[in-house]
Structures are given as structure tokens and as C-alpha cells.
Design an enzyme around this catalytic site. Sequence first.
Site, short mmCIF file in Angstrom:
data_model
loop_
_atom_site.label_atom_id
_atom_site.label_comp_id
_atom_site.label_asym_id
_atom_site.label_seq_id
_atom_site.Cartn_x
_atom_site.Cartn_y
_atom_site.Cartn_z
N TYR A 146 0.69 -1.12 0.02
CA TYR A 146 0.13 0.14 -0.06
C TYR A 146 0.88 1.34 -0.08
CZ TYR A 146 -3.99 -3.09 1.16
OH TYR A 146 -4.96 -3.91 1.13
N LYS A 196 3.64 -15.82 3.43
CA LYS A 196 3.42 -16.43 2.11
C LYS A 196 4.83 -16.51 1.50
CE LYS A 196 0.98 -17.83 -1.50
NZ LYS A 196 -0.29 -18.93 -1.46
N ASP A 228 -3.19 -18.29 2.96
CA ASP A 228 -4.35 -18.74 2.23
C ASP A 228 -4.95 -19.87 3.18
OD1 ASP A 228 -1.89 -19.31 1.36
OD2 ASP A 228 -2.53 -20.70 -0.23
N ASP A 252 -5.32 -6.47 5.95
CA ASP A 252 -6.73 -5.86 5.32
C ASP A 252 -7.66 -6.86 5.20
OD1 ASP A 252 -8.18 -3.89 4.51
OD2 ASP A 252 -7.17 -3.41 2.70
N ASP A 256 -11.37 -8.25 7.51
CA ASP A 256 -12.59 -8.23 7.20
C ASP A 256 -13.26 -9.80 7.35
OD1 ASP A 256 -12.41 -5.63 6.66
OD2 ASP A 256 -13.73 -5.99 4.82
#
Length: 371
Positions: A146, A196, A228, A252, A256
Site C-alpha cells: 500500500y 506467504k 491462504d 486488510d 474483514d
Amino acid sequence: MTTRYTIAVLEGDGIGPEIMAAALKVLDACASDTVAFDLRVVPFGGQAYFDTGSVLPAETLDACDAADAILKGPIGLSYEDSQKIPVDAQPERAGLLPLRQRYRTFANFRPVYLPPELVHFSPLKERVVAGGIDIMMIRELVGGLYFGEKEEGIDAQGRRYVKETLEYDDDEIRQVMVVAFDEARKRGKLLHNVHKSNVLKSSVLWNSVCSEVHSEYPDVDLRHIIVDAAATALILNPRQFDVMVMENMFGDILSDLGGGLLGSLGLMPSASVGPEKALYEPSHGSAPDIAGQGIANPYSMIGSVALMLDKSFGMERTAHAIWEAMRQVFAAGYTTPDLGDPEEDLTPISTLAFADRVVEALDGLLAEEKS
Ligand code: NAD
């Protein structure tokens, strides 16, 4: 003597002003002879752009610089309205990210919490969530994709292209790891490191720094999990997690998912802590689909007030009373409509009615404490 705290209040867009009004009622109930809050309400977000030409006006920056803490509602517009603002001037890009960067709020705490008596809010089967969910997600907030360099243009073949870079150095990783290990030590001494590294080199460095910091926390059980797999594990068995640490974009997305586990994004407060200042805000967006109806769930905004009292003002007991007051309101069967289930015996109430009930419960709890 009265201790005074100055708070910059950024109501934001969409449901922001509605849930902020609810949260300020609760904050007001926490003032006393010994503690006072001076609020400075300033514009921020899409509406600020239309009113002032900037999503983050100078007046807002001044108020934030001068404040002891920043309390921020969600910002952002519907897709259609956001098209009225140039891409580089849009709320998150030109407002939220610069604010986080200005105060280097690198550690974002996102509690994913549902006490045992409220597990019926979760869409998961009862056997999966029996006993409640209590996870602290810690997201690195001022690095990674970001904030990396961006480039866009037309290549030699005439195709449009875009390039975004993901960068971390070991100092940036170390500072959030220390926060995560400290938090794990305070809680259940279990830390899941989300990565990851099978694909991303950034995760290889991330994991290496994580292991180095772990050597200073031998009492904490550290487990590594691929992002994942973490998404699946959060659905199948969320109770295996206590503290989780992850880089910016993973956080992020997974936080959620955390809101989904609880039954509503409206149940996700957050604290973004930097070296000298912290920013408190719901994890969700401005929910343009329900804005203006007075039905948004204010829990995340009120919870952000509780986090602020605890982390910035050292008012741990008052913060605890706010969580308990909200739990009591839910346990009495009152919720905003996002959590209503026709099969449950719940009474839907408005945003402000929820706040009023929280204040009533809180007054009782604070009076009990004094006596
Ligand atoms: P959103 O989080 O605003 O909403 C997703 C869904 O959750 C919607 O159905 C909404 O009604 C519901 N919801 C969210 N908060 C709720 C609450 N408190 N009570 C009840 N229901 C709630 O996500 P979105 O629709 O993808 O984004 C809307 C805008 O918010 C966009 O402009 C986006 O960029 C922005 N956004 C801002 C932030 C932030 O300020 N930190 C975070 C995420 C998204």
C-alpha cells in the site's frame, strides 16, 4: 485536579457521522470530575473534498497534530460518487494512508471478539464457535504494497501497465513483531505468524525477523501459517487462534474475514498505534448502502473509544466497563439490524438507541465501581 485530553474527531463519510454521534455519547459518559475530553471536530474524507477541495484539509492536520489521540470514523464513497474525485485525490489514497504515514501508526490492533453468550451472531455452526471467539489480529499498517512505489504508463507495445512494489526492511518488521510478541505474552502466549514465504521473498525476510524476535520471547509458542491456509483455518476452527501478526495487505483482507466470523463488520473496532500518537477507527468502511438510515451498528466506533481510553489515556477500567456495557446490551437482546436474525428473539434498535442503552449500562457499572 482534572486531567484533560484533546481528541481530534474525524467523523468521515457515509455512516461515519451517525456512528460517531453514538460513540461520543458514550465518551461523554466517561468524563468525570477528574477526567475531561476536549473535542475538536474537523472535516475528513469524501465530503471534505466536496466542501474544501481536499480530503485531508490543513485544519484537520493541525487538529490531529495538536491532539492527544485521533478518533476517526470510516471514509470513502460509493463507487459512483468516488468517480467524481480524481483518482489521486480520493479519500483512502489522499487521506487515510497519509494520516497513517504521518504518525507512523505501524501496529494496527483488530480484536475479533465474540463472547460465548453472543455466538449466535456468528454465521458459523455453533459447534465451531462454542465458547466464543477471541482473536487479536495485529496488522502492519504503514509498509508493504500500500505504501510502495507506484508506476503506470504505456509500454513499448502500446499496452497500459501498472507496477506497485512491496517493500519491507527488517526494522519495519521487527517493530511490529515486538508489539505482537508483547501482546501474545499478555494474552495466551500463542502467536500465529501469517506469511506467504512459499511465493513472496518479502515473507522470507518477514519470517526470518519473526524467528529472531522469537528468541527474546521463549515463553511464547510461535506457529507459522501460510495466509491462504489461515483464511481456511479461521473459518473451520477460529478458536485455535489467539494473537495473529501479518503484513499490511494480508491484514486488510483477513480482518474483514474476522468481521464475517462475528456476523457483521460493525463489530470490528481498531487501534493504530505509532511511536507518539494513535489513531482509533472502525475496521469497516463507510457503508454507503445503509448511510443516513440511522441503523448502522456503532459497536466498532464505540469499541474504538474504549481502545483509545485504554491505550492512549491509561483508563483501562473505564474501557473495560464500556466493553461490558455493550455486552450487556446485546445479552439483553438488543441489536442493530445487521445482526438481527429472524429466528432469534432479538429486538432491532437504531444506532442512537443502542448508544443510549450502552450509556445506561455504563452509568450503572461506573457507579458500582465508585461505591
Ligand atoms: P463497507 O465496510 O463500508 O461495507 C461492507 C458491508 O458491511 C456493507 O453491506 C455495509 O452495510 C456493512 N457494514 C459495514 N459497517 C457496518 C456497520 N457499522 N453496521 C452495519 N453494517 C455495516 O465496505 P465497502 O462497501 O466495500 O466500502 C464502502 C466505502 O468505504 C468505500 O469507499 C471504501 O473505499 C471505504 N472503506 C473505508 C475504510 C476506512 O475508512 N478505514 C475501510 C474500508 C472501506
